[in-house]
Scaffold this active site. Structure first.
Site, PDB file in Angstrom:
ATOM      1  N   PRO A 182     -57.825  18.901  35.939  1.00  0.00           N
ATOM      2  CA  PRO A 182     -58.061  19.490  34.617  1.00  0.00           C
ATOM      3  C   PRO A 182     -59.454  19.254  34.010  1.00  0.00           C
ATOM      4  CG  PRO A 182     -56.747  17.517  34.400  1.00  0.00           C
ATOM      5  CD  PRO A 182     -56.931  17.746  35.869  1.00  0.00           C
ATOM      6  N   CYS A 183     -60.442  19.881  34.595  1.00  0.00           N
ATOM      7  CA  CYS A 183     -61.808  19.770  34.071  1.00  0.00           C
ATOM      8  C   CYS A 183     -61.937  20.428  32.699  1.00  0.00           C
ATOM      9  CB  CYS A 183     -62.808  20.342  35.060  1.00  0.00           C
ATOM     10  SG  CYS A 183     -62.483  22.033  35.579  1.00  0.00           S
ATOM     11  N   HIS A 184     -61.008  21.294  32.341  1.00  0.00           N
ATOM     12  CA  HIS A 184     -61.055  21.939  31.021  1.00  0.00           C
ATOM     13  C   HIS A 184     -60.800  20.947  29.902  1.00  0.00           C
ATOM     14  CE1 HIS A 184     -56.790  22.134  32.225  1.00  0.00           C
ATOM     15  NE2 HIS A 184     -56.512  22.071  30.921  1.00  0.00           N
TER      16      HIS A 184
END
Length: 157
Positions: free
Chosen positions: A120-122
């Protein structure tokens, strides 16, 4: 390498991998292509993504593998520890890997993540709370964060 294209609320996603590992989950603007039958692992990944988008899944249970340096692997591993619906700053991420001066390198590595949503880089934002840098476009980052926050609130009702 096998591929599977799925439609999602944030646009088409291309899942790539082998029978043993998911190697890439990426937004795509390419027109639909007919791929040979995908192995069960890619179908399982698609199912888990559908569950995420419907609000029924908060974590992914998939064998994943993406190539990268030791530093990149460390950053990506830390991304997996950010809880659903929460965010941290690039600066906090650099501190978590015990390298507080690596903020730019952390940001660059975040942008090289090939397993969007799964890793989850967001969930990484600017120190001032602003949305910065997302390979899929800031509108997708906002949508994903809003989706996760909305889902948290619906669980409280």
């Amino acid at each position: 390498m096998h591929h599977l294209r799925i439609d999602t609320p944030v646009g088409p996603i291309l899942i790539s991998g082998t029978a043993d590992f998911i190697n890439e989950v990426a937004f795509t603007d390419q027109p639909p292509v007919d791929f040979p039958q995908a192995p069960s692992l890619l179908l399982n990944c698609a199912q888990q993504l559908y569950e995420y988008f419907s609000g029924d899944r908060k974590t992914f249970e998939l064998p994943i593998a993406q190539e990268g340096t030791d530093f990149q692997q460390l950053v990506w591993q830390q991304l997996l520890s950010i809880p659903f619906g929460q965010t941290i700053s690039y600066q906090q991420l650099a501190r978590r890997i015990r390298n507080p001066k690596s903020i730019r390198a952390v940001g660059t590595t975040n942008g090289k993540n090939k397993l969007v949503i799964i890793v989850p880089c967001h969930r990484v934002i600017g120190s001032d709370g602003s949305l910065t840098g997302y390979a899929g476009g800031l509108w997708r980052k906002r949508w994903l964060l809003d989706h996760e926050r909305t889902d948290l609130f619906t669980g409280l009702l």
